[in-house]
Structure formats: structure tokens, C-alpha cells
Scaffold this active site. Structure first.
Site, PDB file in Angstrom:
ATOM      1  N   GLU A   1      -3.292 -16.945  -2.934  1.00 56.98           N
ATOM      2  CA  GLU A   1      -1.907 -16.218  -2.586  1.00 56.98           C
ATOM      3  C   GLU A   1      -0.707 -17.168  -2.744  1.00 56.98           C
ATOM      4  O   GLU A   1      -0.976 -18.366  -2.976  1.00 56.98           O
ATOM      5  CB  GLU A   1      -2.051 -15.991  -1.196  1.00 56.98           C
ATOM      6  CG  GLU A   1      -1.781 -16.934  -0.067  1.00 56.98           C
ATOM      7  CD  GLU A   1      -2.862 -17.776   0.339  1.00 56.98           C
ATOM      8  OE1 GLU A   1      -2.899 -18.995   0.057  1.00 56.98           O
ATOM      9  OE2 GLU A   1      -3.885 -17.319   0.595  1.00 56.98           O
TER      10      GLU A   1
ATOM     11  N   ALA B   1       4.294 -11.028  10.398  1.00 60.09           N
ATOM     12  CA  ALA B   1       5.346 -10.548  11.490  1.00 60.09           C
ATOM     13  C   ALA B   1       6.364  -9.903  11.193  1.00 60.09           C
ATOM     14  O   ALA B   1       7.481 -10.370  11.233  1.00 60.09           O
ATOM     15  CB  ALA B   1       5.412 -11.807  12.302  1.00 60.09           C
TER      16      ALA B   1
ATOM     17  N   THR C   1      -9.722 -12.092   1.165  1.00 56.27           N
ATOM     18  CA  THR C   1     -10.602 -12.609   2.268  1.00 56.27           C
ATOM     19  C   THR C   1     -10.003 -13.654   3.081  1.00 56.27           C
ATOM     20  O   THR C   1     -10.913 -14.300   3.790  1.00 56.27           O
ATOM     21  CB  THR C   1     -12.082 -12.783   1.580  1.00 56.27           C
ATOM     22  OG1 THR C   1     -11.931 -13.682   0.657  1.00 56.27           O
ATOM     23  CG2 THR C   1     -12.829 -11.488   1.474  1.00 56.27           C
TER      24      THR C   1
ATOM     25  N   ASP D   1     -14.560 -23.393   0.064  1.00 61.87           N
ATOM     26  CA  ASP D   1     -13.670 -22.680  -0.465  1.00 61.87           C
ATOM     27  C   ASP D   1     -12.372 -23.570  -0.683  1.00 61.87           C
ATOM     28  O   ASP D   1     -11.515 -23.651  -1.471  1.00 61.87           O
ATOM     29  CB  ASP D   1     -13.254 -21.665   0.150  1.00 61.87           C
ATOM     30  CG  ASP D   1     -14.319 -20.417  -0.195  1.00 61.87           C
ATOM     31  OD1 ASP D   1     -14.844 -20.578  -1.522  1.00 61.87           O
ATOM     32  OD2 ASP D   1     -14.359 -19.479   0.562  1.00 61.87           O
TER      33      ASP D   1
END
Ligand code: NAP
Length: 267
Positions: free
Chosen positions: A126, A189, A165, A51
Site C-alpha cells: 500500500e 478515521a 489483507t 511477510d
């Protein structure tokens, strides 16, 4: 004989390089033009690797319009489709049109600086927005122009469905079936104390809705990561994150099964 152009990209592992030379030989014998240079007019892009190699290919080809197929020589390969043992069958299925195209959404972040300049970043997995090193970042987060929360923590990750994922999942985000078009906003966080209040779980937004980020300090230092590619900024006025019009056209063959891949990788 064919006059089709096939663009091959590979990482540098032994198995990828062996697969590339075997595949190139088969394709050249069949009359294809095989090139390793990115070509806008390629009929097909083939990426050999995992990937990570797939993401690198997408970025080095600047999110190509041509269909792309991955041959998996990495770990599991969510984007990767074909096993290196099945090259002849893959070419046969390709020539017979025995495939479908899965259009994958991408996510874009537009960073606007206090002096008015702006810059755009595109991600297939992302976009991450974070502060420098391990400093906490504080910003206002609005959904479609309406203030939602004041975030404090390491940052946020905005994942596409197909990126769910990857890093998103490691952060406790949800796995999303790529047939759903949405953005998943996962906190990294987040602080949740009497002094700071941030959501501690992911939120899901429909594809047509954008989110905006307004850093609290004017002399801020902020980092954007699109699929792991990091860019640093100072004096950011705002960042808009939304689903992009750009799509990645992934070739899928009859045995593709997203949930089987998920099961194999995570359970
Ligand atoms: P890397 O650090 O070398 O690889 C990160 C891992 O993420 C690799 O095992 C890769 O699979 C896997 N991966 C990438 N996209 C995926 C997807 N859509 N679904 C499931 N797994 C996926 O970095 P890289 O190879 O340059 O890839 C950049 C990506 O790494 C980023 O987009 C981010 O999502 C991910 N990442 C994850 C973490 C984490 O989970 N803690 C931390 C940093 C970055 P292969 O082994 O098949 O290449």
C-alpha cells in the site's frame, strides 16, 4: 550440476538463520552459487522470514525482475510459500519446473512539490497519505481528473489486491483476491459531520484509473508511507496514485491457496 545464482535474504530470528544455513548447504552441494548480496542477474531470490521480511527484501532489491519465493518462519505469511520443513521438496519442485509465477501489481505515488520537484514511491502492499502526528489532513480527492470528495481525517490508504489483507484489512477494508487487478482506497478515521463530508467505506478503482490528491493548505506537511517506509514532505502541490508498471514475480507451488490462507488467518 548447475550454474544458477540464488540470492538468499533472511531476518535475524533463530529459525530463519538455521533455515538459511541448511538451505545454503543443500544448494551449494548441488552446485548453485549462493549469495547474500542483491544481484540483478539472480535466477531466484529466496526470502526467509514472514511477510515483513518479504517486504524488506523487495525494497532492498529495488523491486527485482527475478522470481522470488518466501520460506515462512513468521506468523502466517501471505507472501511466504514454503515451510522450513520442506526444503528438499521445494528444490526438487523448483528443478523440475513444478511451479507457477504469480505477477503481483504494485502501487506508486508521485509527489509534486510547489517548486516543481517531484518524487516517486513504490509499494507492494500500500501507499498511505497522512498528516503529521495526529493532526487531521484536509485535501481534495479526484478520480481520473474529476473531483470526487473533499477528504478530512487522518489520511487515506491505497492498497493493492495483495496488500488488502494487511493494514487495509485492519482499517475495515475488504479482502481482495490477488487475481483481481485494482486499487482499494480506504479512509483512515474519516470525519463525517455537518462540517466535513468524507466517504466512510473503501472505494475500489480499476487498475487503469489514477487518483489525485490536492492538499488544501499551501504550507502543508504531509507523510507518505510505502509499505511502512515513511517520508515527510512540505509544500506539496499534488500527489498522484496509480497502479505501477513494476510487478513482483512470486513463485507459487501446487498447494498455494489464497482463500485457505485467509481462512486460517482471520477466521
Ligand atoms: P510490522 O508492523 O512489523 O508488521 C505488520 C504485520 O503485517 C505483520 O504481522 C506482517 O506479517 C503483516 N503483513 C504484512 N504484509 C501483509 C499482507 N500482505 N497480508 C497480511 N499480513 C501482512 O511491519 P512490517 O513487518 O514492516 O510490514 C509493513 C506492513 O505492515 C505495512 O505494509 C502495513 O500493511 C502493515 N501494517 C499494519 C498495521 C495494522 O494492521 N494496524 C499497522 C501498520 C503497518 P508477518 O508477521 O508475517 O511479518
Amino acid at each position: 550440476m548447475t550454474n544458477k545464482i540464488i540470492n538468499i535474504f533472511t531476518n535475524e530470528t533463530d529459525i530463519s538463520l538455521e533455515t538459511k544455513s541448511e538451505l545454503t548447504k543443500i544448494l551449494v552441494d548441488k552446485g548453485y552459487t549462493v549469495t547474500e548480496e542483491s544481484r540483478d542477474n539472480a535466477d531466484l531470490i529466496i526470502c526467509i522470514g514472514g511477510d515483513g521480511a518479504f517486504l524488506e527484501t523487495i525494497h532492498s532489491c529495488k523491486f527485482p525482475q527475478s522470481p522470488i519465493i518466501g520460506i515462512n518462519t513468521g506468523h502466517l505469511g501471505f507472501f511466504q510459500e514454503i515451510s522450513p520443513d520442506c526444503l528438499e521438496q521445494f528444490i526438487k519442485d523448483y528443478e523440475n519446473g513444478q511451479y507457477s509465477i504469480q505477477d503481483l501489481s504494485t502501487v506508486e505515488a508521485t509527489v509534486t512539490l510547489l517548486d516543481g520537484r517531484s518524487n516517486m514511491h513504490l509499494g507492494l502492499n500500500e501507499i498511505i497519505i497522512k498528516g503529521r502526528q495526529s493532526y487531521a489532513i484536509h485535501f481534495g480527492l479526484s478520480i481520473d481528473g474529476k473531483p470526487l470528495e473533499r477528504f478530512s481525517g487522518d489520511g487515506i490508504l491505497v492498497a493493492t489486491s495483495s496488500g488488502s489483507t494487511a493494514y487495509n484489512y485492519s482499517l475495515g477494508g475488504s479482502i481482495v483476491d490477488p487475481r483481481l487487478d485494482l486499487l482499494q482506497v480506504t479512509p483512515i478515521a474519516p470525519m463525517n459531520t455537518t462540517a466535513y463530508r468524507s466517504f466512510t467505506s473503501s472505494i475500489l478503482l480499476p487498475a487503469e484509473i489514477s487518483l489525485e490528491i490536492f492538499p488544501e493548505q499551501e504550507d502543508n506537511r504531509i507523510f507518505i508511507l510505502n509499505d511502512g517506509i515513511e517520508t515527510g514532505y512540505s509544500n506539496v502541490k499534488d500527489i498522484k496514485v496509480e497502479v505501477s508498471d513494476t510487478m513482483v514475480h512470486l513463485m507459487r507451488f501446487k498447494n498455494y491457496d489464497f482463500w485457505n490462507k485467509v481462512k486460517t488467518k482471520f477466521l
